[in-house]
Design a protein around this motif. Structure first.
Motif, PDB file in Angstrom:
ATOM      1  N   SER A  46       4.320  -9.562   6.194  1.00  0.00           N
ATOM      2  CA  SER A  46       5.051  -8.308   6.025  1.00  0.00           C
ATOM      3  C   SER A  46       4.103  -7.147   5.732  1.00  0.00           C
ATOM      4  O   SER A  46       3.343  -7.197   4.757  1.00  0.00           O
ATOM      5  CB  SER A  46       6.053  -8.447   4.878  1.00  0.00           C
ATOM      6  OG  SER A  46       6.462  -7.187   4.406  1.00  0.00           O
ATOM      7  N   PRO A  47       4.126  -6.064   6.542  1.00  0.00           N
ATOM      8  CA  PRO A  47       3.302  -4.895   6.229  1.00  0.00           C
ATOM      9  C   PRO A  47       3.607  -4.311   4.852  1.00  0.00           C
ATOM     10  O   PRO A  47       2.706  -3.869   4.144  1.00  0.00           O
ATOM     11  CB  PRO A  47       3.654  -3.902   7.342  1.00  0.00           C
ATOM     12  CG  PRO A  47       4.114  -4.757   8.477  1.00  0.00           C
ATOM     13  CD  PRO A  47       4.827  -5.910   7.830  1.00  0.00           C
ATOM     14  N   SER A  48       4.884  -4.312   4.449  1.00  0.00           N
ATOM     15  CA  SER A  48       5.266  -3.785   3.142  1.00  0.00           C
ATOM     16  C   SER A  48       4.655  -4.610   2.015  1.00  0.00           C
ATOM     17  O   SER A  48       4.113  -4.061   1.043  1.00  0.00           O
ATOM     18  CB  SER A  48       6.792  -3.764   3.007  1.00  0.00           C
ATOM     19  OG  SER A  48       7.181  -3.347   1.720  1.00  0.00           O
ATOM     20  N   LEU A 103       1.830  -3.628  -0.785  1.00  0.00           N
ATOM     21  CA  LEU A 103       2.064  -3.821  -2.215  1.00  0.00           C
ATOM     22  C   LEU A 103       0.915  -4.603  -2.856  1.00  0.00           C
ATOM     23  O   LEU A 103       0.400  -4.214  -3.915  1.00  0.00           O
ATOM     24  CB  LEU A 103       3.386  -4.558  -2.428  1.00  0.00           C
ATOM     25  CG  LEU A 103       3.695  -4.957  -3.876  1.00  0.00           C
ATOM     26  CD1 LEU A 103       3.908  -3.732  -4.739  1.00  0.00           C
ATOM     27  CD2 LEU A 103       4.906  -5.890  -3.925  1.00  0.00           C
ATOM     28  N   LYS A 104       0.505  -5.673  -2.229  1.00  0.00           N
ATOM     29  CA  LYS A 104      -0.570  -6.496  -2.787  1.00  0.00           C
ATOM     30  C   LYS A 104      -1.866  -5.702  -2.890  1.00  0.00           C
ATOM     31  O   LYS A 104      -2.590  -5.790  -3.892  1.00  0.00           O
ATOM     32  CB  LYS A 104      -0.758  -7.745  -1.925  1.00  0.00           C
ATOM     33  CG  LYS A 104      -1.721  -8.760  -2.533  1.00  0.00           C
ATOM     34  CD  LYS A 104      -1.751 -10.029  -1.704  1.00  0.00           C
ATOM     35  CE  LYS A 104      -2.717 -11.050  -2.332  1.00  0.00           C
ATOM     36  NZ  LYS A 104      -2.747 -12.308  -1.559  1.00  0.00           N
ATOM     37  N   ARG A 105      -2.153  -4.914  -1.880  1.00  0.00           N
ATOM     38  CA  ARG A 105      -3.355  -4.078  -1.907  1.00  0.00           C
ATOM     39  C   ARG A 105      -3.284  -3.067  -3.045  1.00  0.00           C
ATOM     40  O   ARG A 105      -4.264  -2.851  -3.763  1.00  0.00           O
ATOM     41  CB  ARG A 105      -3.483  -3.364  -0.559  1.00  0.00           C
ATOM     42  CG  ARG A 105      -4.694  -2.439  -0.425  1.00  0.00           C
ATOM     43  CD  ARG A 105      -4.722  -1.841   0.962  1.00  0.00           C
ATOM     44  NE  ARG A 105      -3.515  -1.055   1.219  1.00  0.00           N
ATOM     45  CZ  ARG A 105      -3.044  -0.784   2.433  1.00  0.00           C
ATOM     46  NH1 ARG A 105      -3.657  -1.258   3.517  1.00  0.00           N
ATOM     47  NH2 ARG A 105      -1.947  -0.050   2.590  1.00  0.00           N
ATOM     48  N   ASP A 137      13.912   1.559   0.042  1.00  0.00           N
ATOM     49  CA  ASP A 137      13.316   2.312   1.151  1.00  0.00           C
ATOM     50  C   ASP A 137      11.800   2.158   1.173  1.00  0.00           C
ATOM     51  O   ASP A 137      11.077   3.045   1.615  1.00  0.00           O
ATOM     52  CB  ASP A 137      13.682   3.789   1.053  1.00  0.00           C
ATOM     53  CG  ASP A 137      13.242   4.420  -0.272  1.00  0.00           C
ATOM     54  OD1 ASP A 137      12.824   3.671  -1.183  1.00  0.00           O
ATOM     55  OD2 ASP A 137      13.308   5.661  -0.393  1.00  0.00           O
ATOM     56  N   GLY A 138      11.307   1.016   0.680  1.00  0.00           N
ATOM     57  CA  GLY A 138       9.866   0.791   0.630  1.00  0.00           C
ATOM     58  C   GLY A 138       9.309   1.057  -0.755  1.00  0.00           C
ATOM     59  O   GLY A 138      10.005   1.546  -1.653  1.00  0.00           O
ATOM     60  N   TRP A 139       8.041   0.744  -0.920  1.00  0.00           N
ATOM     61  CA  TRP A 139       7.395   0.874  -2.225  1.00  0.00           C
ATOM     62  C   TRP A 139       6.821   2.273  -2.434  1.00  0.00           C
ATOM     63  O   TRP A 139       6.315   2.902  -1.502  1.00  0.00           O
ATOM     64  CB  TRP A 139       6.288  -0.161  -2.380  1.00  0.00           C
ATOM     65  CG  TRP A 139       6.805  -1.544  -2.594  1.00  0.00           C
ATOM     66  CD1 TRP A 139       6.919  -2.543  -1.672  1.00  0.00           C
ATOM     67  CD2 TRP A 139       7.299  -2.086  -3.836  1.00  0.00           C
ATOM     68  NE1 TRP A 139       7.461  -3.669  -2.241  1.00  0.00           N
ATOM     69  CE2 TRP A 139       7.700  -3.426  -3.571  1.00  0.00           C
ATOM     70  CE3 TRP A 139       7.441  -1.583  -5.122  1.00  0.00           C
ATOM     71  CZ2 TRP A 139       8.229  -4.254  -4.559  1.00  0.00           C
ATOM     72  CZ3 TRP A 139       7.974  -2.399  -6.115  1.00  0.00           C
ATOM     73  CH2 TRP A 139       8.361  -3.719  -5.831  1.00  0.00           C
ATOM     74  N   ALA A 161       0.892  -1.375   5.464  1.00  0.00           N
ATOM     75  CA  ALA A 161      -0.235  -1.978   6.168  1.00  0.00           C
ATOM     76  C   ALA A 161       0.037  -1.956   7.661  1.00  0.00           C
ATOM     77  O   ALA A 161       1.170  -1.774   8.117  1.00  0.00           O
ATOM     78  CB  ALA A 161      -0.455  -3.399   5.674  1.00  0.00           C
ATOM     79  N   GLU A 162      -1.005  -2.137   8.430  1.00  0.00           N
ATOM     80  CA  GLU A 162      -0.863  -2.143   9.880  1.00  0.00           C
ATOM     81  C   GLU A 162       0.104  -3.247  10.308  1.00  0.00           C
ATOM     82  O   GLU A 162       0.004  -4.382   9.846  1.00  0.00           O
ATOM     83  CB  GLU A 162      -2.217  -2.372  10.544  1.00  0.00           C
ATOM     84  CG  GLU A 162      -3.142  -1.177  10.487  1.00  0.00           C
ATOM     85  CD  GLU A 162      -2.605   0.005  11.281  1.00  0.00           C
ATOM     86  OE1 GLU A 162      -2.069  -0.212  12.386  1.00  0.00           O
ATOM     87  OE2 GLU A 162      -2.695   1.133  10.767  1.00  0.00           O
TER      88      GLU A 162
END
Length: 352
Positions: free
Chosen positions: A154-156, A160-162, A282-284, A298-299
């Protein structure tokens, strides 16, 4: 001997056909895979694996004598009545486990013993002992164990992890989800003995935090089941789980399902020393005392969970994801122990 339903086209027996596979299209390098299970998830995975370059779908194993043969016939492959029969097949390199939660780890361990690569739906295990056995196999197995958590793709989640790696130390992470009683859901889901407590069948809510902050050192949990019956089924539930993470900080998950509410609601916050991560659906977003901004995703990637499994088999580097999946499942399993014993449970008591 159990009956085996064979299609007219016996691809695994004809040496001439095998030669043609090598000559036309380089198919000799395909990973030959069998599906265990014949429900909705098995049907989806059978479709995806059959359409993924690098895999060849060989057989379906299922106890259901109606849906099992029907799924096998749909794909023109063999049907076998038990998973042990499929593990005996020399023409199968890998298996995908799409059964009820209470058999995932049993089948995974047997498949690894049979020298098969394993893809399994989550949760990785239904009991603590089998989770420990899976953990012990990771560093010594020549075969892959991939649990079907899509968060790794998952790009999301990757964004988040980054970001959590750049925002200081975890203080607390909070997750709450409320779901109504209407709508479609598998009846087997609300069955404690088969599906486990909500903290186990909602393990996909736990996995992202374990992936970011590591395993838990202790678990404390509580649960309420409305109209809990002798067969371990119930009508609605509330489940609360709190953990201390090995790397510091506290995580808390709260679920209530089958309740009187018009629409599902979800609350997600991750409080860290240098900012708070907020997801309102709606995303982080990263919030500090002075500002708030969206996290750039992320890409995107065209990798699916099936092609990731193929990469695991050919290239390795699957062990970290497997540990994360098992450690996430262990939180749900130890939460069940905490509820039974009405106390905080250190994982050091249970894991050797």
């Amino acid at each position: 001997m159990p009956a085996i339903h064979k299609p007219l086209f016996h691809r695994h027996q004809w040496s001439a056909l095998l030669a043609s596979r090598s000559k036309f299209g380089g198919k000799m390098n395909d990973i030959r895979i069998g599906i265990i299970g014949s429900g909705g998830m098995a049907s989806r995975h059978a479709q995806h694996f059959s359409r993924t370059d690098g895999f060849e779908l060989i057989a379906i194993a299922a106890r259901n004598i109606e849906t099992g043969p029907a799924l096998a016939n749909k794909h023109g492959i063999d049907y076998l009545p038990t998973y042990r029969e499929i593990l005996k097949r020399d023409d199968i390199d890998a298996i995908a486990i799409c059964t009820y939660n209470d058999t995932h780890s049993e089948i995974a361990l047997a498949a690894l013993d049979a020298n098969k690569h394993v893809f399994t739906e989550y949760p990785a295990a239904r009991n603590i002992d089998e989770a420990q056995q899976l953990l012990s196999r990771i560093d010594h197995s020549s075969r892959v164990l991939r649990v079907g958590h899509n968060e790794v793709l998952s790009p999301s989640h990757r964004a988040l992890k980054r970001q959590t790696a750049q925002t200081g130390n975890l203080i607390t992470a909070l997750f709450t989800r409320l779901t109504p009683g209407r709508g479609q859901r598998p009846e087997i889901l609300f069955n404690i003995s088969i599906s486990g407590p909500p903290a186990l069948f909602f393990v996909y809510n736990i996995y992202p935090l374990v992936d970011c902050f590591g395993p838990a050192t202790w678990v404390e949990a509580a649960a309420h089941y409305e109209n809990l019956r002798d067969d371990s089924t119930y009508d609605s539930f509330a489940n609360s789980v709190t953990v201390g993470f090995e790397n510091g900080g506290i995580g808390q998950w709260n679920w209530a399902g089958g309740i009187e509410i018009s629409d599902a609601e979800e609350y997600r916050r991750i409080v860290m020393t240098d900012g708070t991560l907020i997801n309102r659906g709606d995303g982080w977003h990263l919030s500090t005392k002075s500002s708030e901004h969206d996290l750039p995703a992320a890409e995107p990637s065209d990798v699916t969970i099936q092609t990731q499994f193929l990469k695991d088999i050919h290239n390795g580097n699957w062990q970290t994801d497997a540990r994360t999946a098992i450690n996430a499942a262990l939180i749900g399993l130890v939460a069940e122990r905490s509820i039974e014993e009405n106390r905080r449970v250190p994982l050091s008591e249970l894991l050797q």
